[in-house]
Design a protein around this motif. Sequence first.
Motif, PDB file in Angstrom:
ATOM      1  N   LYS A 177       0.809  -1.216   0.000  1.00  0.00           N
ATOM      2  CA  LYS A 177       0.000   0.000   0.000  1.00  0.00           C
ATOM      3  C   LYS A 177       0.847   1.274   0.000  1.00  0.00           C
ATOM      4  O   LYS A 177       0.337   2.358  -0.273  1.00  0.00           O
TER       5      LYS A 177
ATOM      6  N   SER B 250      -8.164  -0.910   3.889  1.00  0.00           N
ATOM      7  CA  SER B 250      -8.812  -0.793   2.589  1.00  0.00           C
ATOM      8  C   SER B 250      -7.768  -1.128   1.500  1.00  0.00           C
ATOM      9  O   SER B 250      -6.592  -0.809   1.644  1.00  0.00           O
TER      10      SER B 250
ATOM     11  N   ASN C  79      -6.416  -0.192  -1.231  1.00  0.00           N
ATOM     12  CA  ASN C  79      -5.980   0.873  -2.139  1.00  0.00           C
ATOM     13  C   ASN C  79      -4.560   1.274  -1.768  1.00  0.00           C
ATOM     14  O   ASN C  79      -4.105   0.987  -0.663  1.00  0.00           O
TER      15      ASN C  79
ATOM     16  N   SER D 290     -10.612   4.618  -1.545  1.00  0.00           N
ATOM     17  CA  SER D 290     -10.862   3.212  -1.208  1.00  0.00           C
ATOM     18  C   SER D 290     -11.667   2.524  -2.317  1.00  0.00           C
ATOM     19  O   SER D 290     -12.462   3.162  -2.995  1.00  0.00           O
TER      20      SER D 290
ATOM     21  N   HIS E 146      -6.034  12.125   2.410  1.00  0.00           N
ATOM     22  CA  HIS E 146      -6.549  10.779   2.491  1.00  0.00           C
ATOM     23  C   HIS E 146      -7.758  10.702   1.586  1.00  0.00           C
ATOM     24  O   HIS E 146      -8.451  11.685   1.402  1.00  0.00           O
TER      25      HIS E 146
HETATM   26 MG    MG Z   1      -8.003   3.140   4.186  1.00  0.00          MG
END
Ligand code: MG
Length: 335
Positions: A58, A145, A147, A153, A235
Amino acid sequence: MPGQGISTRCLLATPTAIAEAAERLRAGALVAFPTETVYGLGADGLNPAAVARIYEAKGRPSNNPLILHVPDLESARQLVSHWPPEAQALAEQFWPGPLTLVLPAAPEVPEIVRAGNPTVALRCPSHPVALALLKAVGRPLAAPSANRSTEISPTLAAHVIAGLAGRIELVLDGGATSAGLESTIVQLALRPFKVLRPGPLSPSALEAVLGPLERWEGQVQPGALQSAPGMSERHYAPRTPLRLVMRENLQQALEACPGACGVLLGEALTLPDSIVQCVLPEEPDQVGTALYALLHELDAAGHRAILFQEPPVGDAWWAVRDRLRRAAAGTGGSR
Ligand code: MG
Ligand code: TXA
């Protein structure tokens, strides 16, 4: 971004595929799977080397802890050093479902899962594929998540592939997720108890069980130890600049920004045909379900900017507003 040379397979989430995924997970592989909120990127939560691969795939900062997913309440109790009556009450009422509880960690929870915190986040998802996978693995799954860090996400297997192909072994495709936003997180390790992240389960539903709760709405500085969730401002961000605009100012803002698209709540505006507008229902749960897929699509369409109608203030829209505010901050589009 180049991948890491791993061949990523995507399988329809049939019982055979779930059994194969469980076997791969027990051997230390990374497997993305659907939950009712968003797709998760799973690894054996008791295997620190497998969990380390999640952070790497990630590009996730090592100070941002992970949620452990469990198939039932009894499995959750084995991962904490203290299970307060409030946890019992919430778990009985809302599990399986989109609720994550932060509690004092048992010693067997690896430090890398907790990012050094003394607490652990636990969730029992309600998606049948997630539950079947958790039961088949027989171990808790660490799953953020699915992503790349700071990106939107995934609510579809295709979103996972777009972000993580070449970095993970397997994606279980269970179609579109239903709730669409990440779980509601409640901190029960210290008083006062607090909602750390708004999500599909409303604070009022939790308060009906626990009484009044604090609501965490602050910001965490990048790099700071995140005792509150990994909520640095950048984010959930699309690549396209996103700006929140009051409805009464949207027409003018769109006309002043050729190539931008508008996202409206409730009703369309009367605008020249050259301006693209997407209309969502003025209903927070439905917007939550649709939001990330829409942002993925608008991002791919190459608009100059996304001008999003600012949703109403208040608990009902808290989760949607929170994600939009972070998306705006992440693209430099915040006001
Ligand atoms: Mg997340
Ligand atoms: O719906 C969800 O919760 C999804 C699905 C896959 O289950 N998972 C998810 O994980 O959203 P992630 O990693 O994207 O978000 C987990 C959040 C982060 O903000 C993290 O900082 C917070 O949970 N968290 C994890 N452990 C924590 C802890 N011990 N104390 C406080 N916050 C914690």
